[in-house]
Write a protein that holds these residues in place. Sequence first.
Motif, PDB file in Angstrom:
ATOM      1  N   ALA A   1      10.714  -8.939   9.749  1.00  0.00           N
ATOM      2  CA  ALA A   1      10.589 -10.095   8.857  1.00  0.00           C
ATOM      3  C   ALA A   1      11.592 -11.184   9.188  1.00  0.00           C
ATOM      4  CB  ALA A   1      10.756  -9.655   7.406  1.00  0.00           C
ATOM      5  N   GLN A   2      12.740 -10.825   9.802  1.00  0.00           N
ATOM      6  CA  GLN A   2      13.766 -11.791  10.194  1.00  0.00           C
ATOM      7  C   GLN A   2      14.216 -12.660   9.013  1.00  0.00           C
ATOM      8  OE1 GLN A   2      12.178 -13.972  13.522  1.00  0.00           O
ATOM      9  NE2 GLN A   2      12.356 -12.217  14.931  1.00  0.00           N
ATOM     10  N   GLY A   3      14.387 -12.033   7.874  1.00  0.00           N
ATOM     11  CA  GLY A   3      14.895 -12.730   6.700  1.00  0.00           C
ATOM     12  C   GLY A   3      13.851 -13.414   5.843  1.00  0.00           C
ATOM     13  N   LYS A   4      12.611 -13.555   6.331  1.00  0.00           N
ATOM     14  CA  LYS A   4      11.567 -14.201   5.519  1.00  0.00           C
ATOM     15  C   LYS A   4      11.179 -13.331   4.325  1.00  0.00           C
ATOM     16  CE  LYS A   4       9.585 -16.744   9.412  1.00  0.00           C
ATOM     17  NZ  LYS A   4       8.359 -16.994  10.222  1.00  0.00           N
ATOM     18  N   THR A   5      11.195 -12.039   4.505  1.00  0.00           N
ATOM     19  CA  THR A   5      10.883 -11.091   3.432  1.00  0.00           C
ATOM     20  C   THR A   5      11.978 -10.035   3.407  1.00  0.00           C
ATOM     21  OG1 THR A   5       8.505 -11.419   3.741  1.00  0.00           O
ATOM     22  CG2 THR A   5       9.192  -9.497   2.461  1.00  0.00           C
ATOM     23  N   ARG A   6      12.422  -9.716   2.207  1.00  0.00           N
ATOM     24  CA  ARG A   6      13.462  -8.713   2.051  1.00  0.00           C
ATOM     25  C   ARG A   6      12.842  -7.420   1.521  1.00  0.00           C
ATOM     26  NH1 ARG A   6      18.596  -8.904  -2.151  1.00  0.00           N
ATOM     27  NH2 ARG A   6      19.576  -6.956  -1.446  1.00  0.00           N
ATOM     28  N   PHE A   7      13.004  -6.337   2.263  1.00  0.00           N
ATOM     29  CA  PHE A   7      12.473  -5.030   1.872  1.00  0.00           C
ATOM     30  C   PHE A   7      13.629  -4.174   1.371  1.00  0.00           C
ATOM     31  CE2 PHE A   7       9.539  -6.771   4.916  1.00  0.00           C
ATOM     32  CZ  PHE A   7       8.284  -6.425   4.432  1.00  0.00           C
ATOM     33  N   ARG A   8      13.415  -3.551   0.200  1.00  0.00           N
ATOM     34  CA  ARG A   8      14.449  -2.728  -0.406  1.00  0.00           C
ATOM     35  C   ARG A   8      13.893  -1.348  -0.752  1.00  0.00           C
ATOM     36  NH1 ARG A   8      16.580  -5.814  -5.474  1.00  0.00           N
ATOM     37  NH2 ARG A   8      14.320  -5.881  -5.802  1.00  0.00           N
ATOM     38  N   LEU A   9      14.791  -0.363  -0.810  1.00  0.00           N
ATOM     39  CA  LEU A   9      14.414   1.020  -1.120  1.00  0.00           C
ATOM     40  C   LEU A   9      15.336   1.555  -2.200  1.00  0.00           C
ATOM     41  CD1 LEU A   9      12.847   3.670  -0.542  1.00  0.00           C
ATOM     42  CD2 LEU A   9      14.586   4.181   1.195  1.00  0.00           C
ATOM     43  N   GLU A  10      14.728   2.176  -3.229  1.00  0.00           N
ATOM     44  CA  GLU A  10      15.473   2.860  -4.281  1.00  0.00           C
ATOM     45  C   GLU A  10      14.900   4.259  -4.423  1.00  0.00           C
ATOM     46  OE1 GLU A  10      15.438   0.692  -7.915  1.00  0.00           O
ATOM     47  OE2 GLU A  10      15.873  -1.247  -6.957  1.00  0.00           O
ATOM     48  N   VAL A  11      15.758   5.255  -4.373  1.00  0.00           N
ATOM     49  CA  VAL A  11      15.327   6.650  -4.450  1.00  0.00           C
ATOM     50  C   VAL A  11      16.094   7.341  -5.566  1.00  0.00           C
ATOM     51  CG1 VAL A  11      15.097   8.846  -3.248  1.00  0.00           C
ATOM     52  CG2 VAL A  11      14.787   6.700  -1.993  1.00  0.00           C
ATOM     53  N   GLU A  12      15.377   8.043  -6.400  1.00  0.00           N
ATOM     54  CA  GLU A  12      15.976   8.835  -7.476  1.00  0.00           C
ATOM     55  C   GLU A  12      15.510  10.277  -7.328  1.00  0.00           C
ATOM     56  OE1 GLU A  12      15.776   9.259 -12.367  1.00  0.00           O
ATOM     57  OE2 GLU A  12      15.152   7.380 -11.408  1.00  0.00           O
ATOM     58  N   GLY A  13      16.431  11.163  -7.096  1.00  0.00           N
ATOM     59  CA  GLY A  13      16.077  12.560  -6.891  1.00  0.00           C
ATOM     60  C   GLY A  13      16.371  12.991  -5.469  1.00  0.00           C
ATOM     61  N   ASP A  14      16.194  14.273  -5.213  1.00  0.00           N
ATOM     62  CA  ASP A  14      16.488  14.858  -3.908  1.00  0.00           C
ATOM     63  C   ASP A  14      15.190  15.016  -3.133  1.00  0.00           C
ATOM     64  OD1 ASP A  14      17.503  16.103  -1.729  1.00  0.00           O
ATOM     65  OD2 ASP A  14      18.263  17.880  -2.779  1.00  0.00           O
ATOM     66  N   ALA A  15      15.001  14.159  -2.108  1.00  0.00           N
ATOM     67  CA  ALA A  15      13.774  14.207  -1.312  1.00  0.00           C
ATOM     68  C   ALA A  15      13.725  15.431  -0.412  1.00  0.00           C
ATOM     69  CB  ALA A  15      13.650  12.938  -0.473  1.00  0.00           C
ATOM     70  N   ARG A  16      14.829  16.118  -0.228  1.00  0.00           N
ATOM     71  CA  ARG A  16      14.838  17.306   0.637  1.00  0.00           C
ATOM     72  C   ARG A  16      14.076  18.468   0.019  1.00  0.00           C
ATOM     73  NH1 ARG A  16      21.171  17.925   1.483  1.00  0.00           N
ATOM     74  NH2 ARG A  16      20.974  17.600  -0.773  1.00  0.00           N
ATOM     75  N   THR A  17      13.805  18.393  -1.279  1.00  0.00           N
ATOM     76  CA  THR A  17      13.080  19.484  -1.938  1.00  0.00           C
ATOM     77  C   THR A  17      11.570  19.401  -1.735  1.00  0.00           C
ATOM     78  OG1 THR A  17      12.938  18.210  -4.007  1.00  0.00           O
ATOM     79  CG2 THR A  17      14.861  19.628  -3.710  1.00  0.00           C
ATOM     80  N   LEU A  18      11.090  18.308  -1.102  1.00  0.00           N
ATOM     81  CA  LEU A  18       9.649  18.138  -0.939  1.00  0.00           C
ATOM     82  C   LEU A  18       9.115  18.993   0.195  1.00  0.00           C
ATOM     83  CD1 LEU A  18       9.241  14.270  -1.326  1.00  0.00           C
ATOM     84  CD2 LEU A  18       8.718  16.039  -2.997  1.00  0.00           C
ATOM     85  N   PRO A  19       7.918  19.561   0.044  1.00  0.00           N
ATOM     86  CA  PRO A  19       7.295  20.297   1.152  1.00  0.00           C
ATOM     87  C   PRO A  19       7.003  19.350   2.309  1.00  0.00           C
ATOM     88  CG  PRO A  19       6.218  20.789  -0.941  1.00  0.00           C
ATOM     89  CD  PRO A  19       7.125  19.643  -1.192  1.00  0.00           C
ATOM     90  N   PRO A  20       7.087  19.835   3.568  1.00  0.00           N
ATOM     91  CA  PRO A  20       6.852  18.962   4.734  1.00  0.00           C
ATOM     92  C   PRO A  20       5.474  18.303   4.720  1.00  0.00           C
ATOM     93  CG  PRO A  20       7.842  21.039   5.409  1.00  0.00           C
ATOM     94  CD  PRO A  20       7.485  21.201   3.966  1.00  0.00           C
ATOM     95  N   SER A  21       4.445  19.034   4.309  1.00  0.00           N
ATOM     96  CA  SER A  21       3.094  18.467   4.311  1.00  0.00           C
ATOM     97  C   SER A  21       2.994  17.272   3.377  1.00  0.00           C
ATOM     98  CB  SER A  21       2.080  19.544   3.911  1.00  0.00           C
ATOM     99  OG  SER A  21       2.400  20.060   2.622  1.00  0.00           O
ATOM    100  N   ILE A  22       3.638  17.363   2.212  1.00  0.00           N
ATOM    101  CA  ILE A  22       3.613  16.244   1.269  1.00  0.00           C
ATOM    102  C   ILE A  22       4.508  15.108   1.755  1.00  0.00           C
ATOM    103  CG2 ILE A  22       4.245  15.531  -1.070  1.00  0.00           C
ATOM    104  CD1 ILE A  22       3.257  18.121  -2.102  1.00  0.00           C
ATOM    105  N   ALA A  23       5.628  15.440   2.395  1.00  0.00           N
ATOM    106  CA  ALA A  23       6.543  14.409   2.879  1.00  0.00           C
ATOM    107  C   ALA A  23       5.861  13.478   3.861  1.00  0.00           C
ATOM    108  CB  ALA A  23       7.767  15.073   3.527  1.00  0.00           C
ATOM    109  N   VAL A  24       5.018  14.040   4.728  1.00  0.00           N
ATOM    110  CA  VAL A  24       4.296  13.210   5.693  1.00  0.00           C
ATOM    111  C   VAL A  24       3.380  12.230   4.975  1.00  0.00           C
ATOM    112  CG1 VAL A  24       2.614  13.240   7.566  1.00  0.00           C
ATOM    113  CG2 VAL A  24       4.435  14.947   7.500  1.00  0.00           C
ATOM    114  N   HIS A  25       2.659  12.695   3.965  1.00  0.00           N
ATOM    115  CA  HIS A  25       1.734  11.816   3.228  1.00  0.00           C
ATOM    116  C   HIS A  25       2.500  10.744   2.461  1.00  0.00           C
ATOM    117  CE1 HIS A  25      -1.715  14.147   4.337  1.00  0.00           C
ATOM    118  NE2 HIS A  25      -1.262  15.263   3.771  1.00  0.00           N
ATOM    119  N   ILE A  26       3.643  11.098   1.892  1.00  0.00           N
ATOM    120  CA  ILE A  26       4.452  10.106   1.183  1.00  0.00           C
ATOM    121  C   ILE A  26       4.875   9.004   2.154  1.00  0.00           C
ATOM    122  CG2 ILE A  26       6.600   9.703  -0.071  1.00  0.00           C
ATOM    123  CD1 ILE A  26       4.494  11.165  -1.679  1.00  0.00           C
TER     124      ILE A  26
END
Length: 482
Positions: free
Chosen positions: A351-376
């Motif tokens: 985006a080079q500054g035209k669009t700002r992408f942000r991520l917020e995570v609540e919880g432990d993503a390591r507990t997810l099964p691998p098959s579901i993690a791929v789909h997420i």
Amino acid sequence: MTVTDSTQGLLSSHRSGVDLKWSLMWRVVVVALLCLLAGAAVAVYRANFEAIEANRSVGETVGRHLDLQLLRIESALDVRERFPDAEALLVHVLNPGQCVQYVDASGKIILSNCVGFNSFGKEAPSWFSAPFEFTLASRLTYERPLVHKGAAHGKIVVSSDPSAMTLLAWSDISRMLGLFAATIAALCFLVYFVIERALRPTKDVITGLNRLAGGDLTTRLPSFQLVELQRISEVFNGLAATLETTNSERAGLARRLVDAQEQERLNLARELHDELAQSLSAMSATAASIKATATTDCPALVPEAKTLAETASNIMKVLRRTLRELRPQEIDELGLLASIQGLIAEYNGRAQGKTRFRLEVEGDARTLPPSIAVHIYRIIQEGLTNAAKHAQAANVSVRMRLALSDHEATARAADVIELLIEDDGAGLSSEPRSEKGFGMGLTGVRERVLALGGQMTFCPRPEKGLILKVTIPVPQSQEPAA
């Protein structure tokens, strides 16, 4: 569970309309008012008829009395000068507001007697008195010819005061109206109570329909005593069971398809990595060797060797990007969170500054099964792609929340994953699939969510932009990702 779309307006529980109880109540009130009007009309007709009959009765009574007096005069039992003698009789037969006149054969009024009417200051309403007096005016006078042995001796005229008759009729009708009003009020109360009790099961039907429209295919209606409602319950339960079975089969098929797609991508990525990447590495090494040899033995070959090395390097970059799109290594090596963070960083770089992408995570993503993690990862990737291509947004945020049903069991894997991809861009057009690639992207997300047994909704933001919300249950039987 089903994939729902808020823009399709599946839920109709808030649509405006007339409540069934009040609809029936209004019908009862209308019927009661019609009965009231009919009763008032009958009362008016009866008062009219009684007034006319009263005048006729008085006229006939006075006429027979004078006939008898003429007979007595003829028999010399009475004198002619006392004719007509009816004062004593009129005291008993005249009603308030009535007048009796005896007019002889020449048209002269010989006898006239009226009984006044005391209204005590009361008056009938104009809307009632005007039509009542209009219908009575031509019939409130009764004339009875007085004929004795073929000779006409005049006539007896009996009349009534229209205002007196109107007030008498209104007095009767007003009492009837009061009684009717009280009766209607009591009837409405009882009818509402009965209807409300009889229609109480319809609340269960409406609740079941709303839950079914919301995607809860496990909803079932109870049994009802009414035959009609019981038939609705049977059809509803059968339809819900059919939809649940169909949706389960579709979800299973979609799960197998997306799993097969991911497996195919994984196999293709491995083949490319194992075969093509090694060949490119060998090509780069060969080009470097040729360049080193050519530097001393044949300088003219140095540019070609350098070009060959650059070509191999460019192909390697394209291959790495292709491998990342097919199967990001971070998912298997570093986990889901690192993969998403890398994806966000990649989009911020593009985006080079035209669009700002942000991520917020609540919880432990390591507990997810691998098959579901791929789909997420794929769902977030598709959501970011749609936002970057079509939204023209300044800010795009991704929020992932791993929720526990039991907040005390923090070591246990999440029960539900909630994804929220929100942008402040152009928003949702009236025909989202008219934009090239937009509909196909959402279709891919929808199929993945369906395969995972989740729900997807997208709707406009209150200000501007679009919100994509995905909720996915996490089966606890699967092993979490490393």
